[in-house]
Design an enzyme around this catalytic site. Structure first.
Site, PDB file in Angstrom:
ATOM      1  N   PRO A 204       0.829  -1.215   0.000  1.00  0.00           N
ATOM      2  CG  PRO A 204      -0.592  -1.462   1.837  1.00  0.00           C
ATOM      3  CD  PRO A 204       0.598  -2.064   1.167  1.00  0.00           C
TER       4      PRO A 204
ATOM      5  N   GLY B 169       2.248   4.924   0.695  1.00  0.00           N
ATOM      6  CA  GLY B 169       2.206   5.857   1.828  1.00  0.00           C
ATOM      7  C   GLY B 169       1.815   5.186   3.130  1.00  0.00           C
TER       8      GLY B 169
ATOM      9  N   GLY C  20       3.967   3.331   5.077  1.00  0.00           N
ATOM     10  CA  GLY C  20       5.102   3.078   5.964  1.00  0.00           C
ATOM     11  C   GLY C  20       5.773   1.741   5.712  1.00  0.00           C
TER      12      GLY C  20
ATOM     13  N   GLY D 228       7.434   0.978   2.851  1.00  0.00           N
ATOM     14  CA  GLY D 228       8.520   1.064   1.874  1.00  0.00           C
ATOM     15  C   GLY D 228       8.078   0.936   0.432  1.00  0.00           C
ATOM     16  CB  SER D 229       4.929   1.732  -1.376  1.00  0.00           C
ATOM     17  OG  SER D 229       4.801   3.082  -0.998  1.00  0.00           O
ATOM     18  CB  SER D 230       8.609   5.526  -2.311  1.00  0.00           C
ATOM     19  OG  SER D 230       9.253   5.572  -1.055  1.00  0.00           O
ATOM     20  CB  ALA D 231      12.266   1.844  -0.659  1.00  0.00           C
ATOM     21  CB  ALA D 232       9.268  -1.782  -3.111  1.00  0.00           C
TER      22      ALA D 232
ATOM     23  CG  ASP E  12      12.526   2.923   3.710  1.00  0.00           C
ATOM     24  OD1 ASP E  12      12.909   2.839   4.872  1.00  0.00           O
ATOM     25  OD2 ASP E  12      11.446   3.449   3.365  1.00  0.00           O
TER      26      ASP E  12
END
Ligand code: PMV
Length: 308
Positions: free
Chosen positions: A80, A82, A84, A86-90, A130
């Protein structure tokens, strides 16, 4: 066509304090982002153009490593946004993995370094926890100096983070998602202002660093009761730093009677909490009754992977 996948992460101890170089402990989890990439006659991401704000991490990754022609990209994520986890890092790690594979230069350390630069550029401030967790998988420990199972050091300005792997047991955690999407950058900035202007803020940052090291030792000797207590203490300090949220406290309170410990995970301000629990179904039900979206995740040893 190249396909790349990269995991999300949980920070077990030390978020925010790690931005100041303090120790922190994380694990990769069994929720992954997939990226498919192939040459195309024009730029396309999920059918739209690259101008969309949603693709700011993708654009930055392309700017850093891609010198070839236009690509067709498709991104699928079970993490999901935002929350927490680590979606942006992944996304950054998976996109960079696909691009470097197509260029013939897939290398996990390079991906971890470039993905950190992507996050730092987009968010204005970040630690490499992350992105290294997503790239390498398993357990990651950030220290202020080089220790055993050292992976690499990453520097930015005056800061230097020493990233290590640790042998994380196959633990299952319950996540409670508040449904509140809180961007990381402003929360990191809030902690910076507090810690740089008030010694109580910096003391809390340092105490979180100590908790990370104690928490890691507790997990290593399978003392989950101690690990849980330290998680709860870590959460109180994060609240003190101003990155809590009433919705997080509601879910943590709901999970308390069936958990060994619970805390927010990631940036806070909403997002998700984690519970260390031996009563998974009870904890999931309690969080759901308190209005959260709850599910179990397991530590995943796999980092980024490519095919094609
Ligand atoms: O919420 P996330 O998954 O972006 O995690 C942020 C973790 C912080 O420590 C708050 C920031 C960082 O870059 O380490």
């Amino acid at each position: 066509m190249v396909a790349a996948t990269a995991p999300g992460k949980l920070i077990l101890f030390g978020e925010h304090a790690v931005v100041f170089g303090e120790p922190a402990v994380s694990v990769a989890i069994d929720l992954r982002t997939e990226v498919f990439a192939r040459p195309f006659d024009r730029w396309k991401v999920d059918g739209s153009d690259l101008g969309n704000r949603r693709y700011v991490y993708v654009k930055e990754a392309l700017a850093r490593v891609w010198e070839g022609g236009p690509l067709w990209l498709e991104i699928r994520s079970a993490i999901p946004i935002g929350s927490g986890l680590g979606s942006s890092a992944a996304v950054s790690v998976a996109v960079l993995s696909a691009l470097l594979k197509m260029r013939g230069g897939f290398d996990v350390e390079k991906i971890a370094r470039e993905a950190f630069e992507v996050e730092h550029t987009v968010q204005g401030r970040a630690s490499p926890i992350d992105t290294t967790t997503s790239a390498n998988g398993g357990g990651i420990l950030v220290l202020t100096e080089q220790g055993r199972n050292f992976l690499w050091a990453i520097e930015k300005g005056q800061r230097r983070w020493f990233l290590h792997s640790w042998k994380a047991p196959k633990l299952t955690f319950v996540i409670g998602y508040t449904g509140i999407n809180a961007p990381t950058g402003p929360l990191v900035e809030r902690v910076r202002r507090f810690a740089e202007s008030d010694s109580r803020g910096m003391n809390a940052v340092r105490e979180i660093g100590k908790i990370s090291l104690e928490g890691l030792e507790a997990l290593k000797v399978d003392d989950l009761v101690k690990a849980g207590e330290l998680m709860t203490r870590n959460h109180q300090l994060l609240n003190f730093l101003g990155v809590g949220h009433p919705a997080l406290d509601r879910l943590i309170e709901a999970a308390r009677s069936s958990s060994l410990g619970a805390k927010l995970t990631g940036a806070g301000g909403g997002g998700s909490m984690i519970s260390l629990t031996e009563r998974i179904e009870d904890t999931i039900s309690a969080i759901q009754r308190a209005g959260g979206k709850a599910y179990a995740v397991t530590v995943d040893q796999r980092g980024t992977e490519v095919q094609g």
